[in-house]
Design an enzyme around this catalytic site. Structure first.
Site, PDB file in Angstrom:
ATOM      1  N   ASP A  14       5.650  34.008  46.510  1.00 25.36           N
ATOM      2  CA  ASP A  14       5.359  32.643  46.968  1.00 25.36           C
ATOM      3  C   ASP A  14       5.346  31.791  45.704  1.00 25.36           C
ATOM      4  O   ASP A  14       4.491  31.975  44.841  1.00 25.36           O
ATOM      5  CB  ASP A  14       3.998  32.655  47.664  1.00 25.36           C
ATOM      6  CG  ASP A  14       3.528  31.264  48.089  1.00 25.36           C
ATOM      7  OD1 ASP A  14       4.143  30.264  47.674  1.00 25.36           O
ATOM      8  OD2 ASP A  14       2.527  31.206  48.830  1.00 25.36           O
ATOM      9  N   GLN A  38       2.589  30.117  42.716  1.00 25.84           N
ATOM     10  CA  GLN A  38       1.359  30.777  43.200  1.00 25.84           C
ATOM     11  C   GLN A  38       1.280  32.276  42.879  1.00 25.84           C
ATOM     12  O   GLN A  38       0.246  32.779  42.455  1.00 25.84           O
ATOM     13  CB  GLN A  38       1.249  30.585  44.719  1.00 25.84           C
ATOM     14  CG  GLN A  38       0.025  31.254  45.347  1.00 25.84           C
ATOM     15  CD  GLN A  38      -0.015  31.082  46.863  1.00 25.84           C
ATOM     16  OE1 GLN A  38      -0.214  29.979  47.352  1.00 25.84           O
ATOM     17  NE2 GLN A  38       0.185  32.156  47.605  1.00 25.84           N
ATOM     18  N   ASP A  57       4.382  37.312  56.431  1.00 30.25           N
ATOM     19  CA  ASP A  57       3.595  36.293  55.714  1.00 30.25           C
ATOM     20  C   ASP A  57       2.235  36.154  56.378  1.00 30.25           C
ATOM     21  O   ASP A  57       2.078  36.394  57.568  1.00 30.25           O
ATOM     22  CB  ASP A  57       4.332  34.949  55.733  1.00 30.25           C
ATOM     23  CG  ASP A  57       3.596  33.897  54.911  1.00 30.25           C
ATOM     24  OD1 ASP A  57       3.059  34.250  53.837  1.00 30.25           O
ATOM     25  OD2 ASP A  57       3.558  32.718  55.331  1.00 30.25           O
ATOM     26  N   TYR A  89      -9.363  35.344  45.019  1.00 29.36           N
ATOM     27  CA  TYR A  89      -8.372  35.089  46.052  1.00 29.36           C
ATOM     28  C   TYR A  89      -7.308  34.134  45.529  1.00 29.36           C
ATOM     29  O   TYR A  89      -7.611  33.024  45.105  1.00 29.36           O
ATOM     30  CB  TYR A  89      -9.041  34.496  47.303  1.00 29.36           C
ATOM     31  CG  TYR A  89      -8.038  34.197  48.390  1.00 29.36           C
ATOM     32  CD1 TYR A  89      -7.426  35.243  49.079  1.00 29.36           C
ATOM     33  CD2 TYR A  89      -7.673  32.903  48.702  1.00 29.36           C
ATOM     34  CE1 TYR A  89      -6.483  34.990  50.060  1.00 29.36           C
ATOM     35  CE2 TYR A  89      -6.737  32.636  49.687  1.00 29.36           C
ATOM     36  CZ  TYR A  89      -6.150  33.686  50.359  1.00 29.36           C
ATOM     37  OH  TYR A  89      -5.221  33.434  51.328  1.00 29.36           O
ATOM     38  N   LYS A 100      -2.659  35.649  50.199  1.00 34.50           N
ATOM     39  CA  LYS A 100      -2.637  36.949  50.841  1.00 34.50           C
ATOM     40  C   LYS A 100      -1.517  37.798  50.228  1.00 34.50           C
ATOM     41  O   LYS A 100      -0.618  37.267  49.586  1.00 34.50           O
ATOM     42  CB  LYS A 100      -2.413  36.736  52.346  1.00 34.50           C
ATOM     43  CG  LYS A 100      -2.979  37.812  53.213  1.00 34.50           C
ATOM     44  CD  LYS A 100      -4.475  37.734  53.381  1.00 34.50           C
ATOM     45  CE  LYS A 100      -5.023  39.041  53.930  1.00 34.50           C
ATOM     46  NZ  LYS A 100      -6.251  39.446  53.286  1.00 34.50           N
TER      47      LYS A 100
END
Ligand code: 13P
Ligand code: 13P
Ligand code: MG
Ligand code: MG
Length: 375
Positions: A11, A93, A130, A230, A233
């Site tokens: 991503d 990211q 995703d 975090y 994901k």
């Protein structure tokens, strides 16, 4: 012919939050591959699923090859500068390290690779998901490779009747790869006992016991193990070879009709159903629902055919409708109970600070069972 299939995905930025990459970003990754990959790889295919761009490459350099990994890394770095220039959300990211160090594993991008002896005909499937994590593939792989209720080939084909070997990784062990090998059918209860805990134990690969050939490879990265917090994901990719010694394509696809609940959706913190979607589909409802796409290929000496969009078939429309209903049903209970992931998965998010701040405000009553004085 020995060939390696490498899928590397990241991503590196998207439009409108975590929806999907821009056309310009997607093109920039494609152009980088075309300009720098010609001598290195035989063929490639680029797709996006939600906000993740996946690069599928065929080549003869083996798994974990530094030059092939560098090609993908540099393509994502080039894309990141386009993402920044366009003001995309989450530019870069998944590029968690500044400098490339020989292999993208542990640097943010997800990787699934296998080196195979190409069969005279080589049907295989490339899955990308995703807003979920590698454990999303536990159930479909168990059903496809270990359950004759899903896969009649396990009783109809003498070679498949010899069963499959599952290599399962404990992804909570951040220091090193911690793996176990278990054989189906004899150890299928043990396999099930591990795979039910999909945030901890994930299938890394599956092998034919009849021929020793690799059937499946799954990306197993855990971004919070790399970043310590975090950062998104662990949206996974997977390669599955089909037919002959392996399950038929339809047997591998069938489990996705369940639209099973997986970890994912909003802020990587919820349980939501996995919706099978067409190639190059973005996300929408509640930053999801978690998506899975599948491109089917044949290949000859590493040269790929055009992809077949396996979930574009009308059959999947009713599965999508059911996944939407399941999503809304689960969302009715907000953050309560099964809707949100357990603390072990949330501990990399801001909730840890909130709970720590509340810790000091708890009081312990002096006498057990005695009501606080009414005064
Ligand atoms: P074919 O008739 O093409 O061999 O397909 C058989 C099969 O196993 C399909 O599931
Ligand atoms: P991605 O991991 O797909 O970037 O999604 C992050 C998120 O938190 C969406 O709500
Ligand atoms: Mg994102
Ligand atoms: Mg994503």
């Amino acid at each position: 012919m020995k060939l390696t299939l490498s899928v590397i995905k990241a991503d590196i930025g998207s439009i409108g939050g975590h929806i999907q990459p821009s056309h310009e970003l997607f093109q920039s990754v494609r152009e980088h591959l075309a300009a720098h990959g010609r001598k290195l790889i035989v063929d490639s295919y680029l797709s996006y699923t939600g906000d993740d761009i996946a690069i599928l490459m065929t080549h003869s350099h083996g798994s974990g090859d530094p030059a092939v990994h560098r090609l993908a890394w540099d393509a994502f770095v080039a894309g990141t500068s386009v993402a920044k220039a366009q003001g995309l959300y989450g530019a870069g990211q998944d590029l968690l390290k500044d400098a490339f160090s020989g292999n993208v594993k542990g640097m943010g991008p997800a990787v699934a690779e296998m080196t195979i002896d190409e069969r005279p005909n080589e049907p295989f499937l490339f899955f990308a998901a995703d807003k979920t994590d590698p454990g999303a593939f536990n159930l479909p792989l168990y059903l496809a490779f270990a359950d004759p209720m899903n896969t009649p080939g396990l009783i109809l084909s003498p070679k498949m009747s010899k069963g499959f070997r599952f290599v399962i990784m404990d992804v909570s062990h951040a220091e090193a790869d911690r793996v176990i090998e278990l054989n189906a059918p004899e150890e299928s209860y043990d396999i099930a006992a591990l795979l039910r805990d999909a945030e901890r134990f994930v299938v890394e690969s599956v092998w034919s016991r009849a021929s020793g050939e690799q059937a499946a490879a799954v990306a197993t990265s855990r971004l919070h193990n790399i970043a310590g917090k975090y950062t998104g994901k662990d949206d996974p990719v997977m390669l599955v070879r089909t037919q002959m010694n392996f399950p038929a394509t339809g047997e591998v696809l069938a489990p996705y009709a369940t639209a099973h609940f997986v970890a994912g959706g909003m802020r990587g913190s919820h349980n939501m159903p996995l919706m099978p979607v067409c190639l190059n589909t973005g996300t929408s409802y509640f930053d999801g629902p978690p998506l899975v796409s599948c491109a089917g290929f044949a290949m000859h000496e590493g040269k790929l055919t055009e992809p077949v969009d396996c979930f574009a078939h009308p059959f999947w429309d009713s599965v999508r409708a059911r996944a939407a209903d399941k999503s809304m049903e689960m969302r009715r209970q907000g953050f309560f109970g099964a809707a949100m992931l357990p603390m072990s998965e949330l501990e990399y998010t801001g909730i840890t600070e909130k709970l720590a701040a509340l810790e000091g405000r708890f009081t312990t009553r002096a006498e057990a069972g005695v009501e606080r004085a009414a005064a």
